[in-house]
Design a protein around this motif. Sequence first.
Motif, PDB file in Angstrom:
ATOM      1  N   VAL A 395       0.865  -1.192   0.000  1.00 48.58           N
ATOM      2  CA  VAL A 395       0.000   0.000   0.000  1.00 48.58           C
ATOM      3  C   VAL A 395       0.895   1.233   0.000  1.00 48.58           C
ATOM      4  O   VAL A 395       1.957   1.233   0.637  1.00 48.58           O
ATOM      5  CB  VAL A 395      -0.916   0.016   1.248  1.00 48.58           C
ATOM      6  N   LEU A 396       0.476   2.267  -0.686  1.00 50.11           N
ATOM      7  CA  LEU A 396       1.156   3.556  -0.621  1.00 50.11           C
ATOM      8  C   LEU A 396       0.369   4.501   0.276  1.00 50.11           C
ATOM      9  O   LEU A 396      -0.844   4.667   0.089  1.00 50.11           O
ATOM     10  CB  LEU A 396       1.308   4.173  -2.013  1.00 50.11           C
ATOM     11  N   ARG A 397       1.050   5.088   1.230  1.00 49.13           N
ATOM     12  CA  ARG A 397       0.456   6.101   2.105  1.00 49.13           C
ATOM     13  C   ARG A 397       1.122   7.439   1.806  1.00 49.13           C
ATOM     14  O   ARG A 397       2.339   7.563   1.879  1.00 49.13           O
ATOM     15  CB  ARG A 397       0.647   5.738   3.576  1.00 49.13           C
ATOM     16  N   VAL A 398       0.322   8.441   1.461  1.00 49.46           N
ATOM     17  CA  VAL A 398       0.817   9.796   1.250  1.00 49.46           C
ATOM     18  C   VAL A 398       0.652  10.555   2.555  1.00 49.46           C
ATOM     19  O   VAL A 398      -0.424  10.520   3.173  1.00 49.46           O
ATOM     20  CB  VAL A 398       0.048  10.496   0.122  1.00 49.46           C
ATOM     21  N   SER A 399       1.703  11.238   2.992  1.00 52.76           N
ATOM     22  CA  SER A 399       1.634  11.907   4.283  1.00 52.76           C
ATOM     23  C   SER A 399       2.278  13.283   4.223  1.00 52.76           C
ATOM     24  O   SER A 399       3.062  13.597   3.326  1.00 52.76           O
ATOM     25  CB  SER A 399       2.331  11.064   5.360  1.00 52.76           C
ATOM     26  N   ASP A 400       1.918  14.082   5.210  1.00 53.22           N
ATOM     27  CA  ASP A 400       2.512  15.402   5.411  1.00 53.22           C
ATOM     28  C   ASP A 400       3.474  15.279   6.591  1.00 53.22           C
ATOM     29  O   ASP A 400       3.039  15.190   7.739  1.00 53.22           O
ATOM     30  CB  ASP A 400       1.433  16.431   5.701  1.00 53.22           C
ATOM     31  N   PRO A 401       4.788  15.270   6.350  1.00 54.06           N
ATOM     32  CA  PRO A 401       5.732  15.037   7.447  1.00 54.06           C
ATOM     33  C   PRO A 401       5.790  16.179   8.446  1.00 54.06           C
ATOM     34  O   PRO A 401       6.365  16.009   9.538  1.00 54.06           O
ATOM     35  CB  PRO A 401       7.071  14.870   6.715  1.00 54.06           C
ATOM     36  N   ALA A 402       5.209  17.328   8.113  1.00 56.73           N
ATOM     37  CA  ALA A 402       5.252  18.479   9.016  1.00 56.73           C
ATOM     38  C   ALA A 402       4.151  18.446  10.063  1.00 56.73           C
ATOM     39  O   ALA A 402       4.140  19.276  10.975  1.00 56.73           O
ATOM     40  CB  ALA A 402       5.164  19.776   8.214  1.00 56.73           C
ATOM     41  N   ARG A 403       3.209  17.487   9.941  1.00 59.00           N
ATOM     42  CA  ARG A 403       2.096  17.417  10.870  1.00 59.00           C
ATOM     43  C   ARG A 403       2.070  16.046  11.542  1.00 59.00           C
ATOM     44  O   ARG A 403       2.523  15.056  10.973  1.00 59.00           O
ATOM     45  CB  ARG A 403       0.769  17.670  10.150  1.00 59.00           C
ATOM     46  N   ALA A 404       1.513  16.004  12.739  1.00 58.65           N
ATOM     47  CA  ALA A 404       1.501  14.769  13.519  1.00 58.65           C
ATOM     48  C   ALA A 404       0.210  13.989  13.305  1.00 58.65           C
ATOM     49  O   ALA A 404      -0.866  14.566  13.105  1.00 58.65           O
ATOM     50  CB  ALA A 404       1.664  15.085  15.003  1.00 58.65           C
ATOM     51  N   ASN A 405       0.313  12.673  13.361  1.00 59.73           N
ATOM     52  CA  ASN A 405      -0.837  11.784  13.352  1.00 59.73           C
ATOM     53  C   ASN A 405      -1.543  11.902  14.704  1.00 59.73           C
ATOM     54  O   ASN A 405      -0.924  11.683  15.747  1.00 59.73           O
ATOM     55  CB  ASN A 405      -0.374  10.351  13.102  1.00 59.73           C
ATOM     56  N   GLY A 406      -2.828  12.244  14.677  1.00 60.24           N
ATOM     57  CA  GLY A 406      -3.566  12.374  15.921  1.00 60.24           C
ATOM     58  C   GLY A 406      -3.793  11.068  16.640  1.00 60.24           C
ATOM     59  O   GLY A 406      -4.146  11.056  17.823  1.00 60.24           O
ATOM     60  N   SER A 407      -3.590   9.937  15.939  1.00 61.58           N
ATOM     61  CA  SER A 407      -3.733   8.600  16.537  1.00 61.58           C
ATOM     62  C   SER A 407      -2.480   7.796  16.214  1.00 61.58           C
ATOM     63  O   SER A 407      -2.498   6.907  15.365  1.00 61.58           O
ATOM     64  CB  SER A 407      -4.979   7.895  16.005  1.00 61.58           C
ATOM     65  N   PRO A 408      -1.374   8.101  16.872  1.00 57.28           N
ATOM     66  CA  PRO A 408      -0.103   7.480  16.505  1.00 57.28           C
ATOM     67  C   PRO A 408      -0.021   6.017  16.910  1.00 57.28           C
ATOM     68  O   PRO A 408      -0.762   5.539  17.759  1.00 57.28           O
ATOM     69  CB  PRO A 408       0.922   8.317  17.271  1.00 57.28           C
ATOM     70  N   GLY A 409       0.930   5.327  16.283  1.00 55.91           N
ATOM     71  CA  GLY A 409       1.204   3.938  16.601  1.00 55.91           C
ATOM     72  C   GLY A 409       2.463   3.794  17.434  1.00 55.91           C
ATOM     73  O   GLY A 409       2.723   4.616  18.326  1.00 55.91           O
ATOM     74  N   PRO A 410       3.282   2.776  17.149  1.00 55.31           N
ATOM     75  CA  PRO A 410       4.486   2.544  17.945  1.00 55.31           C
ATOM     76  C   PRO A 410       5.412   3.759  17.933  1.00 55.31           C
ATOM     77  O   PRO A 410       5.501   4.479  16.937  1.00 55.31           O
ATOM     78  CB  PRO A 410       5.142   1.349  17.240  1.00 55.31           C
ATOM     79  N   ALA A 411       6.107   3.958  19.026  1.00 54.72           N
ATOM     80  CA  ALA A 411       7.050   5.074  19.114  1.00 54.72           C
ATOM     81  C   ALA A 411       8.064   4.983  17.984  1.00 54.72           C
ATOM     82  O   ALA A 411       8.652   3.929  17.737  1.00 54.72           O
ATOM     83  CB  ALA A 411       7.756   5.058  20.467  1.00 54.72           C
TER      84      ALA A 411
END
Length: 430
Positions: A395-411
């Motif tokens: 799967v390809l996930r497009v993301s904005d590296p300048a913003r945080a995921n409000g529901s993060p996973g593993p550290a």
Amino acid sequence: MGDQGHDHTHGHDHTHGHDRADGHGPRAQAAGTGRRALLGAAAGGMLFLAAAPGTARAATTATAAAGGSRALAAGGASRTSLITRGTTLVHADLHNHTAMSDGDGDPALAFASMRGAGLDVAALTDHSGVFTIGGLSSSEWRRTAQLADAADVPGVYTAIRGFEWTHALLGHANVWFSDSYVDMSLAPGMRAFFDWLDDKDAVAGFNHPGREVLRFDEFSHHAAAHDRMVSLEMFNRTDDYLFEGWSSGRSSPLVACLNAGWRTGLTGVTDEHGTDWGYPEGKGRSGLWVTENTRAGVLEAMRARRFFATRVSGLRLDATAAGVRMGGQLPLTSGDVRFRVDLDRGAEWAGRPLDIQVLRPGTAAPEVVDVVTTTAGRITEFTVPLDTADGNWVVLRVSDPARANGSPGPAGHVCNDWGVAYSSPWWLQG
């Protein structure tokens, strides 16, 4: 690493037209009391560090927008892919509620609201009942069909009747293109639901996966429903569901679903329960690549898993792997795979820094085997080695590296940044 050459596509960015109502068009008003209270009353890791970015080199070239194509909103992209032919992008919201179940709005206003907001495809999917409370009646099911038929304009706007099978513990599943609906009186569990679905000319999807504690019997695979379960919601309302439940010790719903053998595409939906159908920015929606904007064309695209999830209006995402479009099967068991990604949102996002993360099967969270830095408004090409020994999907996930995921996973997980979009998966042979 295989072929690392650069393909060059030149053109001019000239996105035209703004056919979205920009907030000043007619908005739907509430009519009647919603049944949300009844519905609510009834309802009662592993640490992973990504491979170092840059192990696949990106080749980016400026996009060329097709003249005369429509933009969803100011800054929206052309509806024409720069890397494939034969289909057109339509913007869709396939999960909405009204006062016929637990929503607050008059169902007679919903389809017009979504069309006015610039959507091309829309569905009403009221609940079919939670322990038979607060869901559709037979007359309301017939009324949903009448409203959809009245709003449907083949070639212009596709209006779809659907429903949401609802179980307080197992989860919720949308069904589209069915002549009948089912609730817990006849389908009290996953096997009964899948058995009911098996002989229907319909498609279905897993909604807000992981929100309910039993997670569809942990996505236990049922061969009878394999071809009909076409979607997994990755964006629901404003939430990214990649790590849903992680803080409680659960695995990623994406990993659990695809590792169980389901071949679902990935969607975004608003799951609207208010009266503002289609308008809120930042809520999930889907992009479908259709041969025609009709019910038959939408159904064909859904069966082909030729769609993507996003929570950004006006986004265009098309992608191929080894020449195969998202949702398809790759003609190999292992080898270097060349990806091409067309990612655009028009002039407003031109040059915006984004990452493309390559997600592969993991045990509890997806493994990120590469991160390709790019910008919006460009074609990006890169090569990644894949092997079915490591799992059969990508799967390809497009993301904005300048913003945080409000529901993060593993550290430290790469996907703890803000998700912009997900392609539907590809599957390797074997």
